[in-house]
Design an enzyme around this catalytic site. Structure first.
Site, PDB file in Angstrom:
ATOM      1  N   ARG A  21       0.822  -1.215   0.000  1.00  0.00           N
ATOM      2  CA  ARG A  21       0.000   0.000   0.000  1.00  0.00           C
ATOM      3  C   ARG A  21       0.860   1.272   0.000  1.00  0.00           C
ATOM      4  O   ARG A  21       0.334   2.372   0.131  1.00  0.00           O
ATOM      5  CB  ARG A  21      -0.923   0.009   1.228  1.00  0.00           C
ATOM      6  CG  ARG A  21      -2.083  -0.971   1.127  1.00  0.00           C
ATOM      7  CD  ARG A  21      -3.075  -0.545   0.053  1.00  0.00           C
ATOM      8  NE  ARG A  21      -4.210  -1.452  -0.030  1.00  0.00           N
ATOM      9  CZ  ARG A  21      -5.346  -1.288   0.639  1.00  0.00           C
ATOM     10  NH1 ARG A  21      -5.481  -0.280   1.479  1.00  0.00           N
ATOM     11  NH2 ARG A  21      -6.331  -2.143   0.481  1.00  0.00           N
ATOM     12  N   HIS A  46      17.410  -7.247   4.134  1.00  0.00           N
ATOM     13  CA  HIS A  46      18.060  -7.190   2.818  1.00  0.00           C
ATOM     14  C   HIS A  46      17.741  -5.854   2.164  1.00  0.00           C
ATOM     15  O   HIS A  46      16.601  -5.606   1.778  1.00  0.00           O
ATOM     16  CB  HIS A  46      17.563  -8.355   1.958  1.00  0.00           C
ATOM     17  CG  HIS A  46      18.235  -8.464   0.631  1.00  0.00           C
ATOM     18  ND1 HIS A  46      17.954  -9.491  -0.254  1.00  0.00           N
ATOM     19  CD2 HIS A  46      19.174  -7.697   0.012  1.00  0.00           C
ATOM     20  CE1 HIS A  46      18.690  -9.347  -1.340  1.00  0.00           C
ATOM     21  NE2 HIS A  46      19.430  -8.256  -1.207  1.00  0.00           N
ATOM     22  N   GLU A  73      21.916  -7.974   4.791  1.00  0.00           N
ATOM     23  CA  GLU A  73      22.034  -8.767   3.564  1.00  0.00           C
ATOM     24  C   GLU A  73      22.133  -7.808   2.376  1.00  0.00           C
ATOM     25  O   GLU A  73      21.332  -6.880   2.250  1.00  0.00           O
ATOM     26  CB  GLU A  73      20.798  -9.660   3.448  1.00  0.00           C
ATOM     27  CG  GLU A  73      20.882 -10.760   2.436  1.00  0.00           C
ATOM     28  CD  GLU A  73      19.667 -11.677   2.501  1.00  0.00           C
ATOM     29  OE1 GLU A  73      19.252 -12.157   1.426  1.00  0.00           O
ATOM     30  OE2 GLU A  73      19.134 -11.896   3.611  1.00  0.00           O
ATOM     31  N   HIS A 193      16.906 -20.207   3.760  1.00  0.00           N
ATOM     32  CA  HIS A 193      16.125 -20.041   2.534  1.00  0.00           C
ATOM     33  C   HIS A 193      15.124 -21.185   2.394  1.00  0.00           C
ATOM     34  O   HIS A 193      15.496 -22.345   2.248  1.00  0.00           O
ATOM     35  CB  HIS A 193      16.984 -19.963   1.274  1.00  0.00           C
ATOM     36  CG  HIS A 193      16.260 -19.282   0.130  1.00  0.00           C
ATOM     37  ND1 HIS A 193      16.101 -17.913   0.077  1.00  0.00           N
ATOM     38  CD2 HIS A 193      15.632 -19.770  -0.955  1.00  0.00           C
ATOM     39  CE1 HIS A 193      15.418 -17.595  -1.014  1.00  0.00           C
ATOM     40  NE2 HIS A 193      15.112 -18.699  -1.649  1.00  0.00           N
TER      41      HIS A 193
END
Length: 246
Positions: A21, A46, A73, A193
């Site tokens: 948004r 990240h 990251e 991950h």
């Protein structure tokens, strides 16, 4: 109880929801604080080149306010490296990055691109930041990382998370074998991950595993139970592996 396996919580996807948004909520800084309360040992974020979720301001606030370890990251991009060196997180995790990808799709090719990565590592070390590399569980990549003398390697667990049937044990073996190489080279063993509440325990049980970084599944769970409880549930899973090993 001591946390023999550290839990790093990636809060990127709290920012993804905010950006849906283009507003101010949910706030990833508040999410990081709640994750700490739930038992996180570190907060990962990240800062992508396209700034699709985490912003420069977020990064500043994470480093200023997070009480546990901060794990920045980033790709080997000059502008983001400069920001990382300036704000000085506890850790920097170098990852590959493509504007077309939905999420990080594979590990760095250290074996084929060691010069550029070595320069980034040196910049981070000069700034006093511990460095880690996000790598596929391939022996040649681990050997190349060892030559660069990084502090840690984070193994890409995506193939394990996607595996089914007999392939699951094959991928676990790859992680365990390269994990031993990492530890034998004197580097700290991390992984992440695609890990979730169903598949995390076998990876946590790998000998010498020091840290798991988990984001999407925790953020998804937090929609249902809140961030503090979502992190606490994952913390209990990791602690159950530690207890079983004693």
């Amino acid at each position: 109880m001591p946390h023999f396996i550290d839990l790093g919580v990636n809060v990127d996807h709290v920012a993804t929801l905010r950006q849906a948004r283009r507003g101010q909520e949910p706030d990833p800084i508040t999410a990081a604080s709640l994750a700490e309360q739930g038992g996180a040992d570190g907060i990962t974020f990240h800062l992508r080149e396209d700034r699709r979720h985490i912003s420069d301001r977020d990064v500043e606030l994470f480093v200023q306010t997070v009480q546990v370890r901060t794990n920045f990251e980033l790709a080997c991009a000059a502008d983001v490296l400069a920001i990382c060196c300036r704000v000085q997180p506890d850790w920097a995790l170098l990852v590959p990055e493509s504007r077309e990808e939905v999420t990080t799709e594979g590990g760095l090719d250290v074996a084929g691109d060691s010069g550029r990565i070595a320069d980034a590592i040196q910049m981070l070390k000069d700034a006093g930041i511990a460095t880690s590399l996000f790598l596929d569980p391939e022996p040649n990549q681990i050997e190349a990382a060892a030559k660069l003398q990084v502090d840690a390697v984070e193994l890409h667990t995506g193939p394990y998370a996607l595996a089914r049937g007999a392939a699951v044990q094959h991928e676990l073996r790859r992680l365990a074998d390269t994990g031993k190489m990492i530890r034998d080279a004197g580097m700290r063993l991390h992984a992440g991950h695609g890990l979730n509440y169903v598949n995390v325990r076998p990876v946590a049980a790998i000998d010498g595993m020091a840290e798991l970084n988990i984001g999407h599944s925790i953020v998804s769970r937090s929609v249902m139970v809140g961030m503090r409880e979502a992190v606490a549930e994952m913390r209990r899973l990791l602690d159950s592996v530690t207890i079983a090993a004693q």
